[in-house]
Scaffold this motif. Structure first.
Motif, PDB file in Angstrom:
ATOM      1  N   GLY A  92     -17.094  11.714  15.338  1.00  0.00           N
ATOM      2  CA  GLY A  92     -15.755  11.396  15.830  1.00  0.00           C
ATOM      3  C   GLY A  92     -15.618   9.912  16.085  1.00  0.00           C
ATOM      4  N   GLY A  93     -14.650   9.298  15.449  1.00  0.00           N
ATOM      5  CA  GLY A  93     -14.349   7.896  15.706  1.00  0.00           C
ATOM      6  C   GLY A  93     -15.101   6.902  14.854  1.00  0.00           C
ATOM      7  N   ALA A  94     -15.859   7.351  13.861  1.00  0.00           N
ATOM      8  CA  ALA A  94     -16.620   6.420  13.022  1.00  0.00           C
ATOM      9  C   ALA A  94     -16.094   6.402  11.593  1.00  0.00           C
ATOM     10  CB  ALA A  94     -18.097   6.776  13.027  1.00  0.00           C
ATOM     11  N   SER A  95     -14.833   6.760  11.413  1.00  0.00           N
ATOM     12  CA  SER A  95     -14.308   6.791  10.047  1.00  0.00           C
ATOM     13  C   SER A  95     -14.148   5.386   9.480  1.00  0.00           C
ATOM     14  CB  SER A  95     -12.976   7.540  10.001  1.00  0.00           C
ATOM     15  OG  SER A  95     -12.018   6.887  10.789  1.00  0.00           O
ATOM     16  N   ARG A  96     -13.941   4.399  10.332  1.00  0.00           N
ATOM     17  CA  ARG A  96     -13.812   3.027   9.857  1.00  0.00           C
ATOM     18  C   ARG A  96     -15.196   2.421   9.662  1.00  0.00           C
ATOM     19  NH1 ARG A  96     -10.204  -1.949  12.086  1.00  0.00           N
ATOM     20  NH2 ARG A  96     -11.327  -3.563  10.961  1.00  0.00           N
ATOM     21  N   ILE A  97     -15.450   1.952   8.433  1.00  0.00           N
ATOM     22  CA  ILE A  97     -16.707   1.289   8.108  1.00  0.00           C
ATOM     23  C   ILE A  97     -16.359  -0.069   7.536  1.00  0.00           C
ATOM     24  CG2 ILE A  97     -18.818   1.363   6.732  1.00  0.00           C
ATOM     25  CD1 ILE A  97     -18.519   4.408   6.658  1.00  0.00           C
ATOM     26  N   ASP A  98     -16.672  -1.122   8.278  1.00  0.00           N
ATOM     27  CA  ASP A  98     -16.399  -2.493   7.825  1.00  0.00           C
ATOM     28  C   ASP A  98     -17.492  -2.948   6.869  1.00  0.00           C
ATOM     29  OD1 ASP A  98     -14.033  -2.992   9.386  1.00  0.00           O
ATOM     30  OD2 ASP A  98     -15.325  -3.088  11.141  1.00  0.00           O
ATOM     31  N   VAL A  99     -17.090  -3.660   5.817  1.00  0.00           N
ATOM     32  CA  VAL A  99     -18.027  -4.180   4.822  1.00  0.00           C
ATOM     33  C   VAL A  99     -17.876  -5.697   4.801  1.00  0.00           C
ATOM     34  CG1 VAL A  99     -18.715  -4.157   2.396  1.00  0.00           C
ATOM     35  CG2 VAL A  99     -17.767  -2.087   3.436  1.00  0.00           C
ATOM     36  N   VAL A 154     -20.754 -13.720   6.751  1.00  0.00           N
ATOM     37  CA  VAL A 154     -20.169 -14.987   6.306  1.00  0.00           C
ATOM     38  C   VAL A 154     -18.797 -14.757   5.679  1.00  0.00           C
ATOM     39  CG1 VAL A 154     -22.363 -16.178   5.990  1.00  0.00           C
ATOM     40  CG2 VAL A 154     -21.396 -14.888   4.090  1.00  0.00           C
ATOM     41  N   ARG A 155     -18.546 -13.492   5.234  1.00  0.00           N
ATOM     42  CA  ARG A 155     -17.244 -13.208   4.629  1.00  0.00           C
ATOM     43  C   ARG A 155     -16.953 -11.714   4.732  1.00  0.00           C
ATOM     44  NH1 ARG A 155     -15.551 -12.991  -1.404  1.00  0.00           N
ATOM     45  NH2 ARG A 155     -17.770 -12.621  -1.676  1.00  0.00           N
ATOM     46  N   LYS A 156     -15.774 -11.398   5.263  1.00  0.00           N
ATOM     47  CA  LYS A 156     -15.345 -10.002   5.332  1.00  0.00           C
ATOM     48  C   LYS A 156     -14.815  -9.590   3.970  1.00  0.00           C
ATOM     49  CE  LYS A 156     -14.289 -10.034  10.214  1.00  0.00           C
ATOM     50  NZ  LYS A 156     -13.316  -9.755  11.254  1.00  0.00           N
ATOM     51  N   LEU A 157     -15.280  -8.426   3.491  1.00  0.00           N
ATOM     52  CA  LEU A 157     -14.892  -7.960   2.161  1.00  0.00           C
ATOM     53  C   LEU A 157     -13.893  -6.817   2.193  1.00  0.00           C
ATOM     54  CD1 LEU A 157     -18.435  -8.054   0.571  1.00  0.00           C
ATOM     55  CD2 LEU A 157     -16.629  -9.754   0.364  1.00  0.00           C
ATOM     56  N   GLY A 158     -13.849  -6.066   3.251  1.00  0.00           N
ATOM     57  CA  GLY A 158     -12.917  -4.950   3.367  1.00  0.00           C
ATOM     58  C   GLY A 158     -13.473  -3.879   4.274  1.00  0.00           C
ATOM     59  N   ARG A 159     -12.837  -2.700   4.193  1.00  0.00           N
ATOM     60  CA  ARG A 159     -13.288  -1.595   5.041  1.00  0.00           C
ATOM     61  C   ARG A 159     -12.880  -0.262   4.441  1.00  0.00           C
ATOM     62  NH1 ARG A 159      -8.593  -3.389   8.241  1.00  0.00           N
ATOM     63  NH2 ARG A 159      -7.134  -1.659   8.296  1.00  0.00           N
ATOM     64  N   PHE A 160     -13.693   0.760   4.730  1.00  0.00           N
ATOM     65  CA  PHE A 160     -13.342   2.138   4.453  1.00  0.00           C
ATOM     66  C   PHE A 160     -12.600   2.625   5.686  1.00  0.00           C
ATOM     67  CE2 PHE A 160     -17.161   1.555   1.867  1.00  0.00           C
ATOM     68  CZ  PHE A 160     -16.775   2.118   0.661  1.00  0.00           C
ATOM     69  N   PHE A 170     -10.743   2.652   0.481  1.00  0.00           N
ATOM     70  CA  PHE A 170     -11.324   1.326   0.702  1.00  0.00           C
ATOM     71  C   PHE A 170     -10.188   0.329   0.681  1.00  0.00           C
ATOM     72  CE2 PHE A 170     -13.237  -2.701  -0.620  1.00  0.00           C
ATOM     73  CZ  PHE A 170     -14.195  -2.837   0.370  1.00  0.00           C
ATOM     74  N   GLN A 171     -10.111  -0.490   1.704  1.00  0.00           N
ATOM     75  CA  GLN A 171      -9.061  -1.491   1.824  1.00  0.00           C
ATOM     76  C   GLN A 171      -9.706  -2.877   1.751  1.00  0.00           C
ATOM     77  OE1 GLN A 171      -7.062  -0.554   5.506  1.00  0.00           O
ATOM     78  NE2 GLN A 171      -6.927   1.588   4.960  1.00  0.00           N
ATOM     79  N   PRO A 172      -9.607  -3.549   0.588  1.00  0.00           N
ATOM     80  CA  PRO A 172     -10.209  -4.885   0.472  1.00  0.00           C
ATOM     81  C   PRO A 172      -9.488  -5.889   1.351  1.00  0.00           C
ATOM     82  CG  PRO A 172      -9.060  -4.290  -1.555  1.00  0.00           C
ATOM     83  CD  PRO A 172      -8.954  -3.127  -0.646  1.00  0.00           C
ATOM     84  N   THR A 173     -10.233  -6.875   1.817  1.00  0.00           N
ATOM     85  CA  THR A 173      -9.659  -7.935   2.638  1.00  0.00           C
ATOM     86  C   THR A 173      -8.848  -8.858   1.747  1.00  0.00           C
ATOM     87  OG1 THR A 173     -11.505  -7.805   4.158  1.00  0.00           O
ATOM     88  CG2 THR A 173     -10.190  -9.815   4.228  1.00  0.00           C
ATOM     89  N   ALA A 174      -7.662  -9.192   2.185  1.00  0.00           N
ATOM     90  CA  ALA A 174      -6.807 -10.107   1.413  1.00  0.00           C
ATOM     91  C   ALA A 174      -7.429 -11.504   1.423  1.00  0.00           C
ATOM     92  CB  ALA A 174      -5.409 -10.145   2.000  1.00  0.00           C
TER      93      ALA A 174
END
Length: 175
Positions: A92-99, A154-160, A170-174
Motif C-alpha cells: 500500500g502506497g508504493a505504486s510510485r517508483i521514481d527513476v 544527477v538527473r531525474k528520468l521519470g517515474r512509474f 511510466f511518466q518521463p521527466t520533461a
C-alpha cells in the motif's frame, strides 16, 4: 395465497436479493480463491525505455480488495540479455517508483519502502530499506531503522505512477 403464487413470489424475491449479491461478491470471492492458491492476477503491465535499457514493470494483485501488489521488473539490455528481479511487495502506497540516473550512469529506482540500483547489465541491487520493529515489555514500541547509503541522483528520468485518469504508466521527466 395459493402455493403456486407463493413460489413465484419467493423466486422473485430471491432473484432480487441473490443475483446482485452474486454479481458483486462473485468476482471478489473468485479472485480471493485464486490468490489463496498463489495464482496472482495481473493488475497492470508497464513498459518503458530508459537510456539503453528496456524495462517492464508488472504488478500482480495479492489481495482481492486492498491495493497490495507483487512487483516484478524485467530489464532487457542493449545486447538483448534479460534479467528479472522482484521488488519488495507493495503493501500500500508504493505504486510510485521514481527513476533517476546516478553519477556512474547506473539507475536508481526509489519507492517509499526503499531504493534499488539498476546497473547497465540489468542487475538489481537493494540500496536502502526501511525496517520497523515492534515489541517490548511496556507495550508497543515502534522503531524505524534505515540501512545502507543512497547515492545522489544527477538527473531525474521519470517515474512509474498513476496518471490523472488513474491508469498506471511510466511518466518521463520533461526535459
Amino acid at each position: 395465497m395459493r402455493l403456486g403464487a407463493k413460489r413465484i413470489v419467493l423466486v422473485c424475491l430471491l432473484s432480487i436479493a441473490v443475483i446482485p449479491v452474486l454479481t458483486i461478491a462473485g468476482p471478489i470471492l473468485y479472485d480471493g480463491w485464486r490468490i489463496s492458491r498463489g495464482d496472482y492476477p495481473l493488475a497492470d503491465r508497464v513498459e518503458a525505455r530508459v537510456g539503453t535499457l528496456s524495462m517492464t514493470l508488472e504488478r500482480y494483485v495479492i489481495h482481492p480488495y486492498l491495493a497490495e501488489y507483487r512487483r516484478v521488473l524485467t530489464v532487457v539490455t542493449a545486447d538483448g540479455s534479460k534479467r528479472v528481479s522482484e521488488l519488495s511487495t507493495d503493501t500500500g502506497g508504493a505504486s510510485r517508483i521514481d527513476v533517476c540516473e546516478l553519477g556512474d550512469g547506473d539507475l536508481r529506482l526509489s519507492d517509499r519502502f526503499g531504493h534499488y540500483r539498476l546497473d547497465h547489465a540489468g542487475n538489481m541491487l537493494p540500496l536502502q530499506s526501511a525496517s520497523v520493529s515492534q515489541g517490548g515489555s511496556g507495550g508497543l514500541v515502534i522503531s524505524a531503522g534505515i540501512s545502507g547509503e543512497v547515492p545522489e541522483c544527477v538527473r531525474k528520468l521519470g517515474r512509474f505512477d498513476s496518471d490523472a485518469e488513474g491508469g498506471y504508466m511510466f511518466q518521463p521527466t520533461a526535459i
